[in-house]
Write a protein that holds these residues in place. Structure first.
Motif, PDB file in Angstrom:
ATOM      1  N   VAL A 262       0.825  -1.217   0.000  1.00 50.92           N
ATOM      2  CA  VAL A 262       0.000   0.000   0.000  1.00 50.92           C
ATOM      3  C   VAL A 262       0.854   1.260   0.000  1.00 50.92           C
ATOM      4  O   VAL A 262       0.555   2.224  -0.717  1.00 50.92           O
ATOM      5  N   ASP A 263       1.915   1.275   0.800  1.00 49.38           N
ATOM      6  CA  ASP A 263       2.721   2.494   0.889  1.00 49.38           C
ATOM      7  C   ASP A 263       3.369   2.836  -0.446  1.00 49.38           C
ATOM      8  O   ASP A 263       3.386   4.004  -0.859  1.00 49.38           O
ATOM      9  N   GLY A 264       3.890   1.820  -1.141  1.00 49.76           N
ATOM     10  CA  GLY A 264       4.492   2.087  -2.445  1.00 49.76           C
ATOM     11  C   GLY A 264       3.480   2.617  -3.441  1.00 49.76           C
ATOM     12  O   GLY A 264       3.769   3.547  -4.211  1.00 49.76           O
ATOM     13  N   LEU A 265       2.290   2.037  -3.446  1.00 50.51           N
ATOM     14  CA  LEU A 265       1.229   2.489  -4.350  1.00 50.51           C
ATOM     15  C   LEU A 265       0.843   3.933  -4.048  1.00 50.51           C
ATOM     16  O   LEU A 265       0.767   4.783  -4.949  1.00 50.51           O
ATOM     17  N   LEU A 266       0.623   4.217  -2.767  1.00 48.45           N
ATOM     18  CA  LEU A 266       0.151   5.554  -2.408  1.00 48.45           C
ATOM     19  C   LEU A 266       1.261   6.597  -2.456  1.00 48.45           C
ATOM     20  O   LEU A 266       0.979   7.786  -2.613  1.00 48.45           O
ATOM     21  N   ASP A 267       2.502   6.191  -2.350  1.00 55.60           N
ATOM     22  CA  ASP A 267       3.604   7.131  -2.602  1.00 55.60           C
ATOM     23  C   ASP A 267       3.527   7.642  -4.034  1.00 55.60           C
ATOM     24  O   ASP A 267       3.727   8.842  -4.297  1.00 55.60           O
ATOM     25  N   GLU A 268       3.254   6.736  -4.975  1.00 49.77           N
ATOM     26  CA  GLU A 268       3.124   7.139  -6.381  1.00 49.77           C
ATOM     27  C   GLU A 268       1.940   8.083  -6.569  1.00 49.77           C
ATOM     28  O   GLU A 268       2.031   9.091  -7.284  1.00 49.77           O
ATOM     29  N   VAL A 269       0.818   7.760  -5.919  1.00 51.70           N
ATOM     30  CA  VAL A 269      -0.376   8.609  -6.030  1.00 51.70           C
ATOM     31  C   VAL A 269      -0.100   9.979  -5.427  1.00 51.70           C
ATOM     32  O   VAL A 269      -0.455  11.017  -6.013  1.00 51.70           O
ATOM     33  N   GLU A 270       0.527  10.012  -4.252  1.00 51.22           N
ATOM     34  CA  GLU A 270       0.816  11.295  -3.595  1.00 51.22           C
ATOM     35  C   GLU A 270       1.717  12.167  -4.465  1.00 51.22           C
ATOM     36  O   GLU A 270       1.453  13.369  -4.638  1.00 51.22           O
ATOM     37  N   GLU A 271       2.764  11.581  -5.020  1.00 51.70           N
ATOM     38  CA  GLU A 271       3.679  12.367  -5.848  1.00 51.70           C
ATOM     39  C   GLU A 271       2.965  12.895  -7.092  1.00 51.70           C
ATOM     40  O   GLU A 271       3.168  14.052  -7.504  1.00 51.70           O
ATOM     41  N   PHE A 272       2.101  12.074  -7.691  1.00 55.21           N
ATOM     42  CA  PHE A 272       1.380  12.494  -8.885  1.00 55.21           C
ATOM     43  C   PHE A 272       0.415  13.636  -8.581  1.00 55.21           C
ATOM     44  O   PHE A 272       0.316  14.598  -9.351  1.00 55.21           O
ATOM     45  N   LEU A 273      -0.285  13.548  -7.458  1.00 51.22           N
ATOM     46  CA  LEU A 273      -1.317  14.548  -7.142  1.00 51.22           C
ATOM     47  C   LEU A 273      -0.765  15.814  -6.516  1.00 51.22           C
ATOM     48  O   LEU A 273      -1.334  16.894  -6.678  1.00 51.22           O
ATOM     49  N   THR A 274       0.336  15.689  -5.758  1.00 51.69           N
ATOM     50  CA  THR A 274       0.833  16.848  -5.000  1.00 51.69           C
ATOM     51  C   THR A 274       2.204  17.324  -5.441  1.00 51.69           C
ATOM     52  O   THR A 274       2.637  18.412  -5.041  1.00 51.69           O
ATOM     53  N   GLY A 275       2.911  16.514  -6.233  1.00 54.97           N
ATOM     54  CA  GLY A 275       4.250  16.894  -6.649  1.00 54.97           C
ATOM     55  C   GLY A 275       5.326  16.533  -5.650  1.00 54.97           C
ATOM     56  O   GLY A 275       6.501  16.821  -5.864  1.00 54.97           O
ATOM     57  N   ALA A 276       4.947  15.912  -4.544  1.00 53.13           N
ATOM     58  CA  ALA A 276       5.923  15.552  -3.505  1.00 53.13           C
ATOM     59  C   ALA A 276       5.616  14.157  -2.990  1.00 53.13           C
ATOM     60  O   ALA A 276       4.471  13.696  -3.044  1.00 53.13           O
ATOM     61  N   ARG A 277       6.646  13.507  -2.490  1.00 53.07           N
ATOM     62  CA  ARG A 277       6.491  12.181  -1.908  1.00 53.07           C
ATOM     63  C   ARG A 277       6.984  12.280  -0.466  1.00 53.07           C
ATOM     64  O   ARG A 277       8.179  12.172  -0.188  1.00 53.07           O
ATOM     65  N   THR A 278       6.061  12.497   0.458  1.00 55.18           N
ATOM     66  CA  THR A 278       6.448  12.723   1.850  1.00 55.18           C
ATOM     67  C   THR A 278       6.589  11.440   2.640  1.00 55.18           C
ATOM     68  O   THR A 278       7.233  11.419   3.687  1.00 55.18           O
ATOM     69  N   GLY A 279       5.943  10.368   2.175  1.00 60.57           N
ATOM     70  CA  GLY A 279       5.947   9.131   2.958  1.00 60.57           C
ATOM     71  C   GLY A 279       5.173   9.283   4.250  1.00 60.57           C
ATOM     72  O   GLY A 279       5.382   8.537   5.202  1.00 60.57           O
ATOM     73  N   ALA A 280       4.268  10.262   4.304  1.00 56.64           N
ATOM     74  CA  ALA A 280       3.505  10.509   5.535  1.00 56.64           C
ATOM     75  C   ALA A 280       2.721   9.276   5.933  1.00 56.64           C
ATOM     76  O   ALA A 280       2.137   8.598   5.098  1.00 56.64           O
ATOM     77  N   ASP A 281       2.743   8.984   7.225  1.00 52.05           N
ATOM     78  CA  ASP A 281       2.026   7.819   7.732  1.00 52.05           C
ATOM     79  C   ASP A 281       0.962   8.277   8.711  1.00 52.05           C
ATOM     80  O   ASP A 281       1.249   8.515   9.886  1.00 52.05           O
ATOM     81  N   PRO A 282      -0.279   8.450   8.246  1.00 52.28           N
ATOM     82  CA  PRO A 282      -1.341   8.915   9.145  1.00 52.28           C
ATOM     83  C   PRO A 282      -1.777   7.855  10.124  1.00 52.28           C
ATOM     84  O   PRO A 282      -2.660   8.076  10.934  1.00 52.28           O
ATOM     85  N   ASP A 283      -1.157   6.674  10.033  1.00 50.97           N
ATOM     86  CA  ASP A 283      -1.580   5.576  10.889  1.00 50.97           C
ATOM     87  C   ASP A 283      -0.764   5.476  12.163  1.00 50.97           C
ATOM     88  O   ASP A 283      -0.804   4.476  12.857  1.00 50.97           O
TER      89      ASP A 283
END
Length: 447
Positions: A262-283
């Motif tokens: 999940v983290d790898g998938l959502l890292d790609e989504v975050e970078e695409f949507l926001t321009g940055a890959r923070t690796g933020a973990d809201p969990d």
């Protein structure tokens, strides 16, 4: 953020569509999931809840139940919606959520509705993320069927027998009985067995090859290398039909977005949507943990007998829950003969533990308690991580009627109206190092 939201309803004609809005921020995200979705039950599925929380960390996440599924209005089997109606439903949800446009995230067959939405309403689709997109489906690899009708019969039979289909949907989780049960439960809550045929046939017969070239929205397409239901090459070819689309091939073989990597998938989504890959973990979050248990419970069970002990235990839970409510604690789970609870403030947790200790003798019981403050992993409604183990181990070291706390808690409560008696350093089973513990007493008085 991370808590389930209030369920609301949008209307498209006479049909009510259940949706939730989770998180906040300038970016709106509209999740169009597969037809196996239930806006409330998804939060009880830890893997799915984690996926949603991570998405909602990017902005304001809108997710909904498609017509005839979940908490949206049921419709007669002969009136289940076509794809264009479902696009209209998505527009109605955006309007009800007061969104002027969103990043649209389509998962599995939800990619079909998402692609049609982007083509028909580009003004509402700021960007497009499509997981397992294909321009046209074929029967899943490994299925010994030659017709859609035979596959539908199998799917409906599995729905009745509670077979989740995890072998194809999430092969990485085969053997994980808890995940299998959770997936089957979500399927039961989401779709009536009789409706499976409609949605599956619709998915298999949909062809968006003529639609994809018309999409002008910035698009990200993702799939996993070993996906047996939508082979990765199909997604690669579909992405090539969308002008400027980016394609990302992820490792793994699961067809479900939330079950693997999940983290790898959502890292790609975050970078695409926001321009940055923070690796933020809201969990992960900082919280105070309380564990309690009844002292000498085995001996008391033998003395009272099972029936009487059950009555006393029920009274113990009722009394304990009253104290949790009074001090603002959240019951995570009962632990056989005690509580595991979480608090926003360490002082509230200690005072609650002391109140429980004081109240239990009225039932002929004594309890012991452990309190620790630390960072935990949020797993749906559950909490995990090293801090949980520390709090649980502290509780086991307490004496009759004793509330033991870690030095972390003591340091946080300097100046509070609570006393602490030094109980020296201890090794906690399975926890690195030694830990200095203290016995809490009310009113700042020594024990």
């Amino acid at each position: 953020m991370g808590e389930r939201s209030r369920t609301q309803y949008a209307r498209n004609g006479d049909v009510h569509l259940a949706f939730q809005v989770v998180g906040e921020g300038a970016l709106d995200l509209l999740l169009i999931d597969t037809w196996v979705h239930h806006v409330e039950a998804v939060w009880d599925f830890p893997d799915f809840a984690r996926f949603l929380r991570r998405l909602s960390s990017l902005g304001r996440l809108i997710h909904f139940d498609r017509r005839g599924t979940g908490l949206s209005d049921p419709v007669p089997l002969d009136q289940l919606p076509d794809l264009q109606t479902q696009v209209g439903d998505a527009v109605a949800v955006l309007k009800a959520a007061q969104s002027g446009g969103a990043a649209v995230v389509g998962l599995n067959d939800g990619t079909i509705v998402a692609a049609l939405l982007a083509a028909a309403h580009p003004e509402l689709c700021r960007s497009l993320v499509l997981f397992t997109l294909t321009s046209g489906h074929t029967l899943a690899a490994g299925m010994p069927m030659e017709s859609i009708d035979e596959v539908i019969e199998l799917i409906q039979a599995n729905a009745v027998t509670d077979d989740s289909g995890v072998e194809l949907l999430a092969p990485s989780r085969v053997g994980d009985e808890h995940f299998d049960r959770q997936l089957a439960r979500l399927q039961r809550f989401s779709v009536r067995p009789g409706a499976y045929g409609h949605y599956y046939r619709q998915t298999m017969e949909a062809d968006v090859a003529d639609i994809l070239p018309s999409i002008r929205t910035p698009t990200l397409v993702l799939n996993r290398t070993g996906n047996q239901i939508v082979p990765v090459e199909q997604s690669r070819l579909a992405a090539a039909m969308i002008e400027g689309a980016r394609f990302v091939e992820l490792p793994g073989g699961d067809h479900l977005a939330f079950s693997e990597g999940v983290d790898g998938l959502l890292d790609e989504v975050e970078e695409f949507l926001t321009g940055a890959r923070t690796g933020a973990d809201p969990d992960r979050m900082l919280t105070t943990l309380l564990f309690t248990d009844i002292v000498h419970s085995t001996r008391l069970t033998a003395q009272m007998g099972d029936r009487r002990w059950r009555d006393v235990l029920d009274q113990h839970y009722e009394l304990g829950r009253g104290e949790l409510a009074r001090f603002g604690g959240r019951e995570v789970v009962t632990t056989g003969d005690g509580f595991f609870a979480a608090f926003d403030r360490p002082l509230a947790a200690v005072r609650c533990a002391l109140a429980m200790v004081e109240a239990m003798p009225a039932l002929g019981l004594q309890i012991r308690a452990g309190v620790h403050t630390g960072e935990v992993e949020v797993r749906g409604a559950d909490l995990g991580g090293l801090a949980v183990h520390i709090a649980a181990r502290i509780a086991t070291l307490g004496g009759d009627g004793e509330v033991l706390v870690s030095s972390t808690v003591k340091d946080l409560l300097v100046g509070a109206d609570v006393g602490f008696d030094d109980r020296q350093e201890h090794e906690l089973k399975g926890v690195p190092g030694t830990w200095r513990l203290f016995a809490a007493t009310p009113g700042g008085q020594p024990p």
